[in-house]
Design an enzyme around this catalytic site. Sequence first.
Site, PDB file in Angstrom:
ATOM      1  CE  LYS A 196      -1.005  -3.147  -9.430  1.00 21.57           C
ATOM      2  NZ  LYS A 196      -2.437  -2.239  -9.790  1.00 21.57           N
ATOM      3  CE  LYS A 249      -0.786  -2.279  -5.600  1.00 20.23           C
ATOM      4  NZ  LYS A 249      -1.728  -1.722  -6.202  1.00 20.23           N
TER       5      LYS A 249
END
Length: 325
Positions: A196, A249
């Site tokens: 992330k 992400k």
Amino acid sequence: MNLPIRPRRNRRTAAIRDLVRETELTPAHLIYPLFHHAGLDDQDIASMPGCKRWSLAGLVKEAGEAHALGIPAVVLFPAIAESLKTRTAEEAWNDGGLVPQAIKALKAAHPTLLVITDVALDPYNSDGHDGLVSDDGIIMNDETVDALCKQALCHARAGADIVSPSDMMDGRVSALRDGLDVQGFTDVSILSYTAKYASAFYGPFRGALDSEPKAGDKKTYQMDYANAREAEREAIIDEAEGADMMMVKPAGAYLDVIYRLRQMTTLPIAAYQVSGEYLMIKSAASSGWLDEKKIVLETLTAIRRAGADMILTYFAKDVALSYGK
Ligand code: PBG
């Protein structure tokens, strides 16, 4: 020309193109992120046109419609009242809180729908960080992991199928696995946000939940967008700690990262087409110069082509509605 090799033959008709198509995108590959709040109204979200902050009843209805269209899973993002936010974020493991209520209502109404929950403290933390913040402004790793375990157990008790730590603390996957197993939740899966990135693409999401950090940024826990090798390191650790699935992400600007993880792990990979990616498409389409539906299918297929098994996208229901049409 004397050309024995003509790749265009494989592109000659729609039927041939269907035969040779390498990547499929169906509603079964999609996870639908949903915002919800304690109020009784379904509110528009200024930063994310077309998305709503659902009431409990609205959430159950919207999730049911998406599921009926073939979407297997939703992931929940609660907007917590300011008055419930504290520096220690206890509301995150209140069994009577917003997320446990939503899990129970969703599982009761739609037993086959998979309910995924986000495990991170930012919606509950008055500091607006995913972790607990010390008096001198440090994000405290180990104390946060304890809190995340309490949060994940609270979600498991309410009936969550999959818990999804999005906080990027070290050691949280093994701690969650241990915590869940000790309490008998061996069937609850962990979808880890493995890579992330500290990304400006999350802007509209923080607007939707009013969860912007009050001070500083998230760069001491989320990853530097310049790094891909570091994602491989996180993947090795998450796999060893017992993650069932990994996530990259954002998605669209990180296709190389999805591809790299696909080469090195046998675990399923999820990719999150985040709020900024959504908003860029929505705003561009509103100019009339981009065809929203085509851009959505192209970006999502590209994410699948890079190696994602599943995609979290705010367009999930739209895609399912037009699938096969
Ligand atoms: C927070 C969280 C964020 C998103 C999902 N979980 C925001 C952040 O890390 O600041 C972003 C999702 C999106 O932008 O669509 N734990």
